[in-house]
Scaffold this motif. Structure first.
Motif, short mmCIF file in Angstrom:
data_model
loop_
_atom_site.label_atom_id
_atom_site.label_comp_id
_atom_site.label_asym_id
_atom_site.label_seq_id
_atom_site.Cartn_x
_atom_site.Cartn_y
_atom_site.Cartn_z
N ILE A 152 8.38 5.81 -4.58
CA ILE A 152 8.43 5.11 -5.87
C ILE A 152 9.82 5.28 -6.47
N GLU A 153 10.46 4.17 -6.74
CA GLU A 153 11.80 4.18 -7.35
C GLU A 153 11.77 3.28 -8.57
N LEU A 154 12.36 3.77 -9.65
CA LEU A 154 12.42 2.99 -10.90
C LEU A 154 13.86 2.69 -11.25
N PRO A 155 14.15 1.53 -11.85
CA PRO A 155 13.16 0.59 -12.37
C PRO A 155 12.56 -0.35 -11.33
N GLU A 156 13.27 -0.57 -10.22
CA GLU A 156 12.77 -1.47 -9.19
C GLU A 156 12.83 -0.76 -7.84
N GLY A 157 12.02 -1.23 -6.91
CA GLY A 157 12.02 -0.65 -5.58
C GLY A 157 11.06 -1.37 -4.66
N ALA A 158 11.16 -1.06 -3.36
CA ALA A 158 10.31 -1.72 -2.37
C ALA A 158 8.84 -1.32 -2.50
N TRP A 159 8.56 -0.28 -3.25
CA TRP A 159 7.17 0.20 -3.36
C TRP A 159 6.25 -0.81 -4.03
N THR A 160 6.78 -1.61 -4.96
CA THR A 160 5.92 -2.58 -5.63
C THR A 160 5.50 -3.70 -4.67
N LYS A 161 6.42 -4.12 -3.82
CA LYS A 161 6.09 -5.13 -2.82
C LYS A 161 5.10 -4.57 -1.80
N TYR A 162 5.28 -3.32 -1.44
CA TYR A 162 4.35 -2.67 -0.51
C TYR A 162 2.95 -2.62 -1.12
N TYR A 163 2.89 -2.32 -2.40
CA TYR A 163 1.61 -2.20 -3.10
C TYR A 163 0.85 -3.53 -3.09
N THR A 164 1.54 -4.62 -3.31
CA THR A 164 0.88 -5.92 -3.40
C THR A 164 0.67 -6.59 -2.05
N GLU A 165 1.54 -6.34 -1.08
CA GLU A 165 1.50 -7.08 0.17
C GLU A 165 0.99 -6.28 1.37
N SER A 166 1.10 -4.96 1.34
CA SER A 166 0.71 -4.15 2.49
C SER A 166 -0.56 -3.35 2.28
N MET A 167 -1.09 -3.38 1.07
CA MET A 167 -2.30 -2.62 0.76
C MET A 167 -3.43 -3.59 0.41
N THR A 168 -4.65 -3.20 0.75
CA THR A 168 -5.81 -4.01 0.41
C THR A 168 -6.21 -3.75 -1.04
N ALA A 169 -7.08 -4.60 -1.58
CA ALA A 169 -7.53 -4.43 -2.96
C ALA A 169 -8.19 -3.07 -3.19
N PRO A 170 -9.09 -2.62 -2.29
CA PRO A 170 -9.65 -1.28 -2.49
C PRO A 170 -8.60 -0.18 -2.46
N GLN A 171 -7.59 -0.33 -1.62
CA GLN A 171 -6.52 0.67 -1.59
C GLN A 171 -5.72 0.67 -2.89
N ARG A 172 -5.50 -0.50 -3.47
CA ARG A 172 -4.80 -0.57 -4.75
C ARG A 172 -5.62 0.09 -5.85
N MET A 173 -6.93 -0.17 -5.86
CA MET A 173 -7.79 0.45 -6.86
C MET A 173 -7.85 1.97 -6.67
N GLN A 174 -7.98 2.40 -5.43
CA GLN A 174 -8.03 3.84 -5.14
C GLN A 174 -6.74 4.53 -5.59
N THR A 175 -5.62 3.87 -5.40
CA THR A 175 -4.34 4.44 -5.81
C THR A 175 -4.29 4.64 -7.32
#
Length: 204
Positions: free
Chosen positions: A87-110
Motif C-alpha cells: 500500500i502506497e499513498l497517495p497513489e499506487g498499484a495496490w488500488t488497481k490490484y484491489y479492484t482487478e485482481s481480487m474477487t468481491a468476497p476477497q475485497r469484503m474480507q480485506t
C-alpha cells in the motif's frame, strides 16, 4: 449464510434529498462506553425464502458444469494473495490490484480485517469520514450509534476467503490514523454499488 444486501446508495444527483440534519450526536461519546466486552457484529438473518407457488415451479437442479464452475469460483476466492503490491499513498498499484485482481468476497474480507485491526478511537474516525463521503443524511443517519458499532466484524461469513495479510499488518502497525482514513476511502470508493451496500449493511 450470506450477509444481507441492502439497496446501494444512489448518487446525490439522482435523488432529491429533503433537508435533514446529519446526526453526529450518536458518535460524540461512542468510544467512552466500557460496559461490555466487544463482540463481533453479525448481520441480521436474511428473510426466509418465498415458497414456490403452483404457478412458480421449483427450479430444476443445476447441471454438472454449473457445479464445477461454482467450485472453480470458490477456489478463486481462496487464491493466495502474496503477490499483492504494498500500500502506497497517495497513489499506487495496490488500488488497481484491489479492484482487478481480487474477487468481491476477497475485497469484503480485506475491509473486515482492516476494520478489526484498528483501535476503537480510529473506528470512530472511520465512521465520521464515511458519513462525510456518503454525503446523504437519509443514509448516514441510519447507521447505528453507541458502543455496538465499534465491535469487531464477524469474519466467519467469509470463512476461507483470502486477503492480503501484509496490508493488514502494515495498516495496523505502521500507518497513522490519517493515512488509514485515506486507505478506507480509496477502498470504499473503488467498490461497485452492490459492494458498497454490503459495507453499509454491516453498520445499520
Amino acid at each position: 449464510r450470506s450477509p444481507p444486501v441492502l439497496p446501494p446508495p444512489r448518487p446525490a444527483n439522482s435523488l432529491e434529498v429533503a433537508a435533514m440534519p446529519l446526526d453526529y450526536s450518536k458518535w460524540d461519546k461512542i468510544g467512552d462506553d466500557s460496559d461490555d466486552e466487544a463482540k463481533p457484529n453479525k448481520p441480521k438473518a436474511a428473510a426466509p425464502a418465498k415458497p414456490a407457488s403452483i404457478s412458480e415451479p421449483a427450479e430444476a437442479p443445476a447441471p454438472a458444469p454449473a457445479v464445477a464452475q461454482s467450485q472453480d469460483m470458490s477456489a478463486e476466492h481462496k487464491r493466495p494473495l502474496d503477490d499483492a503490491p504494498d500500500i502506497e499513498l497517495p497513489e499506487g498499484a495496490w488500488t488497481k490490484y484491489y479492484t482487478e485482481s481480487m474477487t468481491a468476497p476477497q475485497r469484503m474480507q480485506t475491509m473486515v480485517h482492516l476494520w478489526n485491526s484498528a483501535v476503537q478511537e480510529e473506528r470512530v474516525d472511520f465512521l465520521r469520514h464515511l458519513i462525510d463521503i456518503i454525503g446523504n443524511p437519509q443514509i448516514s443517519n441510519r447507521i447505528k450509534g453507541g458502543q455496538e458499532i465499534l465491535k469487531d466484524l464477524d469474519t466467519s461469513f467469509y470463512d476461507g476467503v483470502t486477503y492480503p495479510a501484509k496490508w493488514v499488518d502494515n495498516f495496523k502497525d505502521k500507518m497513522p490514523t490519517a493515512d488509514k482514513k485515506v486507505v478506507f476511502e480509496k477502498l470504499f470508493k473503488s467498490l461497485d454499488n452492490q459492494e458498497r451496500g454490503l459495507v453499509l449493511g454491516t453498520l445499520m
